[in-house]
Design an enzyme around this catalytic site. Structure first.
Site, PDB file in Angstrom:
ATOM      1  N   GLU A 207       0.999  -1.319  -0.013  1.00  0.00           N
ATOM      2  CA  GLU A 207       0.054   0.158   0.055  1.00  0.00           C
ATOM      3  C   GLU A 207       0.841   1.223  -0.068  1.00  0.00           C
ATOM      4  O   GLU A 207       0.412   2.384  -0.437  1.00  0.00           O
ATOM      5  CB  GLU A 207      -0.896   0.052   1.134  1.00  0.00           C
ATOM      6  CG  GLU A 207      -2.079   0.828   1.018  1.00  0.00           C
ATOM      7  CD  GLU A 207      -3.405   0.078   1.982  1.00  0.00           C
ATOM      8  OE1 GLU A 207      -4.003   0.929   2.465  1.00  0.00           O
ATOM      9  OE2 GLU A 207      -3.343  -1.112   2.029  1.00  0.00           O
TER      10      GLU A 207
ATOM     11  N   HIS B 164      -6.393 -11.637   2.168  1.00  0.00           N
ATOM     12  CA  HIS B 164      -5.351 -11.254   2.781  1.00  0.00           C
ATOM     13  C   HIS B 164      -5.457 -11.343   4.152  1.00  0.00           C
ATOM     14  O   HIS B 164      -4.264 -11.587   4.943  1.00  0.00           O
ATOM     15  CB  HIS B 164      -4.985  -9.769   2.278  1.00  0.00           C
ATOM     16  CG  HIS B 164      -3.783  -9.086   2.806  1.00  0.00           C
ATOM     17  ND1 HIS B 164      -2.593  -9.470   2.621  1.00  0.00           N
ATOM     18  CD2 HIS B 164      -3.842  -7.844   3.557  1.00  0.00           C
ATOM     19  CE1 HIS B 164      -1.816  -8.499   3.335  1.00  0.00           C
ATOM     20  NE2 HIS B 164      -2.704  -7.773   3.748  1.00  0.00           N
ATOM     21  N   HIS B 165      -6.463 -10.996   4.895  1.00  0.00           N
ATOM     22  CA  HIS B 165      -6.405 -10.926   6.586  1.00  0.00           C
ATOM     23  C   HIS B 165      -7.766 -11.398   6.775  1.00  0.00           C
ATOM     24  O   HIS B 165      -8.899 -11.102   6.336  1.00  0.00           O
ATOM     25  CB  HIS B 165      -6.307  -9.339   6.824  1.00  0.00           C
ATOM     26  CG  HIS B 165      -6.095  -9.393   8.187  1.00  0.00           C
ATOM     27  ND1 HIS B 165      -4.744  -9.357   8.630  1.00  0.00           N
ATOM     28  CD2 HIS B 165      -6.854  -9.074   9.424  1.00  0.00           C
ATOM     29  CE1 HIS B 165      -4.794  -9.131  10.152  1.00  0.00           C
ATOM     30  NE2 HIS B 165      -6.068  -9.254  10.438  1.00  0.00           N
TER      31      HIS B 165
ATOM     32  N   ARG C 117      -9.829  -4.230   7.804  1.00  0.00           N
ATOM     33  CA  ARG C 117      -8.404  -3.993   8.650  1.00  0.00           C
ATOM     34  C   ARG C 117      -7.753  -2.725   7.810  1.00  0.00           C
ATOM     35  O   ARG C 117      -7.820  -2.779   6.585  1.00  0.00           O
ATOM     36  CB  ARG C 117      -7.647  -5.133   8.785  1.00  0.00           C
ATOM     37  CG  ARG C 117      -6.164  -4.653   9.425  1.00  0.00           C
ATOM     38  CD  ARG C 117      -5.324  -5.679   9.810  1.00  0.00           C
ATOM     39  NE  ARG C 117      -4.672  -6.449   8.429  1.00  0.00           N
ATOM     40  CZ  ARG C 117      -3.848  -5.885   7.469  1.00  0.00           C
ATOM     41  NH1 ARG C 117      -3.362  -4.798   7.855  1.00  0.00           N
ATOM     42  NH2 ARG C 117      -3.281  -6.521   6.623  1.00  0.00           N
TER      43      ARG C 117
END
Length: 925
Positions: free
Chosen positions: A732, A859-860, A899
């Site tokens: 990011e 991803h999470h 998140r």
């Protein structure tokens, strides 16, 4: 004149400068510059504390052109904006009474493309360096050679403006100036190549322009030195008579000194093996009266006074000190006072010795670091053999152990070994011997081999420990007593183990994978925290209230407010905890969903994960913490409702019991468990994952069997920017650095800095269900991760947007219009199309231009077991399960439904520290 030791005799150089003694600090790479070559504060401090008693400090090589850096973290003198930082170094040295000399260079063909944005390095000729994987450079044109000489002159001018007492022209170490003189690297047929006389033109021209700049802008005694490598191994290559020819020509024009670049003061020829005569003796015997007037500097192997005196006795006029000055900032004072020194560095003393973090991790220094802590392990002395299996390699190593230390690691003789593997082995062996542990950083580019070697050494230690227990009459299968068992070796587990150990607990880490690091090692962007001292130093105004509100909004208001408040309040202290443990995150950027720069990352802007794990593992090795790799926890044991230990099973299916009052579960989430992902989110079937294969949710299952409650299990985050062929996460920080997202039609389609869920949804809504992340060289230079992506081969690049569009099979006019419109928004600092309000850093207008095809990936997992603010695990009724603690992605509630980038690292460190602290206190009750 000093009659006690010649090293204190002053020396007047040919142009009039006076050195107060014969000792100079050698120019040594520190890798501590910022991404663009500017000077850091810690580099200034590094030179300040080492100056004083030394006659002069020669500052590490400064590249004179943006195609010239030969290593990461190099400092630059390629533009006037570098002058203020260099001036701080010069002032720091001179204020202590030493002369300040700056070494200037260009790396030429020794420059790696990833250090210069994937561009092709330049050299006298298009001849690659004779090393594995070397890039073939582009030959400089005649006009470019003239321009390069001018750039050296500009660099000298800037050094004068910065206040340096002199410059050292770097004509050694196979860099550009030496490349022009070498018959191997210079195959030109113009005035700059061919005969030895022509090949000498370039170094002579650099010296000439140096004299012109000194005459115009500096005092009459401005120091001009020249560093040279006496010989080359290449055929054809520079030989000693070639070097004497060049030095005679340089001496005729005028030099203050010549600096031998050799590994040892008395080194003999590297090509004439039958001749043992030290090169300095050959030099003294063969030089002309003109060259004899130029003082010589010798370097290599100087640790004690006797070493320096030996160099002077053999004819050197000055002696340069390298590694000893790193290990002992007050080296000169120590040897003048007749101290006898040993070349090693106490592993706990980095800050006390003012050694910058990048230099601490540099191989030259890493080899000197010695773990001074006392290991609590007991080994059976002897040689233990283990097998190494990595890719096509099947080898045997012999690990020699004393009662508490690894004394040697050796490979069984194998004629099939290639040079690359031998180099990997030697470097890794040295790291493990110094750390007295197999848990050290892997070798870049040889991760698989590194992990196999580390695993083999780990097995040897386990075998020896088991043998010692048997020899002492014990039962190696008997239950073993600890205060705290930590399950998982990612960031949360390591932080918890370190904190628990520091609070007096006996700790063991159990890791089911073969290596330490978990999913943390894949993290890229950084760690969020508000109101930190690093923000204040940079003038960033932030508030915990804003951090709380933006995280709550990003989580769609599903976050547990009590946990979130603890998270926000403790984040600055966690940043300081890391710094106190020599893991400094002092560069700051921004991620999607945040309103200001609060994402802390390493000073060199590299990926945070590897940096964090490397630092935590060094702390682990300094403590009496056992680690069990390739070992799974089959069950968390309980008695009368309270945790009392774990049952573990190793790779050989042997089981044993570890007794403990506290068990910390830090096993991460379940993104790599497709069955579990699909159970909660069927629509994610078929998505790639950015996670490592151990992220299977095993810790959630262990705690559920104890009765633990769970929360938000359906909240699974997909990351918008994942390279699909490798499942590699595109950080990011690239968008935070100013990049944009563009569809195949060549158009922006959404606010790139929105939260991950929203950006992912917009990409999936595109006809091709993928997009391009596009950035220019300004973004690349500010984000070290971009160079990694380029090196991995999934970045498309071109000198112009039009050429990039062709490579992307994209409409050129559409892309040009998109860039022009975005650049207009940057100028007005307002995005009229999509409302982007952050990271409008600069227009995308500086080539080369880059693009990576991306699409979302799992991803999470925001959901997990329920905990209270002390990290105690709660059962389904919200009651504490005594002795059970959890931290990191295995828990739920902190992030809500989504998140924010940078909050995961904050989560694991904040709650990892808390878990370790509370688990240790509970175990001591």
């Amino acid at each position: 004149m000093n009659t006690l030791t010649p090293i204190l005799n002053p020396l007047t150089l040919p142009r009039g400068a006076v050195l107060k003694n014969r000792l100079v600090m050698a120019p040594m790479t520190t890798c501590t510059g910022f991404y663009d070559g500017t000077v850091t504060r810690e580099l200034v401090d590094y030179y300040r504390v080492r100056a004083g008693t030394l006659g002069a400090v020669i500052v590490e090589c400064c590249f004179i052109d943006n195609l010239g850096p030969a290593f990461p973290g190099a400092i630059a003198i390629d533009s006037d904006n570098k002058i203020p930082g260099l001036a701080r170094i010069a002032e720091a040295i001179k204020s202590r009474g030493s002369k300040a000399i700056l070494q200037i260079y260009h790396g030429g063909r020794m420059v790696e493309p990833e250090l210069i944005g994937g561009r092709t390095p330049v050299a006298p000729s298009a001849i690659a360096a004779p090393r594995e994987g070397a890039t073939t450079p582009r030959a400089l044109t005649g006009d470019e050679v003239d321009m390069m000489i001018t750039k050296f002159g500009d660099a000298v001018n800037r050094a004068i403006k910065a206040g340096f007492d002199g410059v050292e022209i770097h004509g050694a170490n196979t860099y550009l100036i030496q490349q022009f003189y070498s018959p191997h690297s210079n195959r030109r047929e113009d005035q700059w190549g061919g005969s030895r006389e022509n090949r000498a033109r370039f170094p002579l021209a650099v010296l000439e322009i140096t004299h012109k700049m000194a005459a115009r802008f500096a005092s009459a005694d401005f120091i001009i030195g020249y560093r040279f490598s006496p010989e080359e191994l290449e055929v054809p290559g520079i030989r000693f008579d070639d070097t004497l020819y060049l030095l005679e020509k340089l001496a005729e024009r005028g030099l203050d000194y010549v600096h031998f670049s050799v590994g040892q003061l008395l080194r003999s020829s590297i090509v004439e093996h039958q001749d043992p005569t030290p090169l300095i003796e050959k030099y003294l015997a063969q030089r002309s009266p003109t060259l004899a007037k130029v003082p010589t500097i010798g370097v290599g192997g100087v640790v004690n006074k006797s070493d320096a005196e030996l160099g002077l006795a053999h004819g050197y006029d000055l002696v340069a000190i390298g590694k000893a000055c790193i290990a002992y900032p007050d080296w000169a004072d120590r040897i003048i006072n007749n101290q006898t020194l040993e070349l090693f560095i106490d592993s706990t003393q980095r800050e006390a010795l003012t050694i910058p973090e990048p230099l601490w991790r540099f191989s030259l220094v890493d080899a000197m670091i010695r773990d001074t802590s006392t290991s609590g392990r007991k080994y059976k002395p002897g040689v233990f053999q283990e097998k190494v299996e990595a890719e096509a390699l099947k080898l045997k190593i012999n690990v020699t152990l004393d009662t508490d230390r690894i004394t040697d690691i050796a490979l069984e003789q194998d004629d099939s070994l290639d040079v690359d593997f031998t180099t990997t082995f030697d470097t890794l062996r040295n790291r493990m011997l110094v750390a007295n542990s197999p848990y050290v950083d892997a070798i870049t580019g040889a991760t698989t081999q590194s992990e196999a070697l580390k695993k083999a050494v780990s097995r040897a230690l386990a075998t020896s420990s088991k043998a010692q227990v048997i020899e002492e009459g014990g039962n190696p299968e008997a239950p073993q007593q600890y205060d705290v068992v930590v399950i998982g070796s990612g960031g949360a587990g390591l932080a918890a183990a370190i904190e628990a150990c520091d609070d007096g607990a006996r700790v063991v880490i159990v890791e089911k994978m073969a290596t330490i690091g978990g999913n943390t090692i894949k993290a890229s962007v950084g760690m969020n925290a508000a109101e930190t001292r690093f923000q204040k130093l940079k003038g960033i105004h932030d508030s915990k209230t804003a951090f709380y509100d933006e995280t709550l909004k990003g989580g769609k208001f599903k976050n547990n407010p009590v946990l979130l408040k603890e998270f926000v309040e403790l984040a600055p202290a966690a940043i300081d905890w890391l710094a106190d443990h020599h893991i400094v995150l002092d560069d700051i950027t921004i991620t999607g969903g945040m309103g200001t720069d609060r994402t802390h990352r390493p000073a060199d802007r590299s990926a945070v994960g590897g940096f964090l794990i490397s630092g935590l593992v060094k702390n682990l090795n300094n403590r009496n913490i056992d680690v069990m790799l390739d070992t799974s926890v089959a069950e968390i044991l309980s008695e009368n409702g309270a945790v009392c230990g774990v049952k573990v099973v190793n790779e050989y299916n042997d089981s044993r019991i570890l007794l403990a009052k506290s068990v910390i579960v830090a096993t991460g989430g379940f993104s790599a468990n497709r069955e579990m992902v699909v159970k909660y989110r069927p629509e994610l079937d078929g998505f790639v994952t950015t996670n490592h294969k151990g992220a299977t949710g095993s810790g959630i299952g262990l705690l559920q069997r104890l009765g633990a409650g769970t929360v938000d299990m359906q909240e699974i985050q997909i990351h918008p920017t994942v390279e699909q062929t490798t499942s590699y996460l595109i950080s990011e920080s690239i968008r935070g650095g100013g990049a944009i997202l563009v569809s195949q039609a060549g158009q922006r389609f959404f606010n790139e800095m929105e939260t991950r869920d929203k950006v992912s949804a917009q990409i999936i809504a595109l006809p091709e269900k993928s997009a391009w992340i596009i950035f220019d060289d300004q973004v690349r230079r500010n984000n070290k991760a971009a160079d990694e992506y380029i090196a991995k081969g999934f970045v498309e690049q071109a000198d112009t947007p039009e050429a990039l569009a062709v490579k992307l099979n994209m409409d050129q006019n559409a892309l040009l219009a998109t860039l022009a419109r975005y650049n207009q928004f940057v100028a007005q600092q307002h995005d009229d199309d999509f409302g982007r309000q952050t990271a409008l850093r600069h227009p995308l207008n500086e080539g080369p231009f880059y693009a990576i095809r991306i699409a979302p990936g799992v991803h999470h997992t925001m959901g997990g077991v329920t905990i209270n603010p002390d990290t105690a695990v709660l059962n389904a009724d919200g009651e504490v399960i005594p002795g059970a603690w959890a931290a990191g992605e295995v828990t739920g509630g902190i992030h809500g439904a989504n998140r924010i980038g940078g909050n995961a690292i904050a989560d694991i460190i904040i709650f990892g520290i808390l878990a370790g602290r509370h688990a240790a206190a509970y175990a001591r009750r």
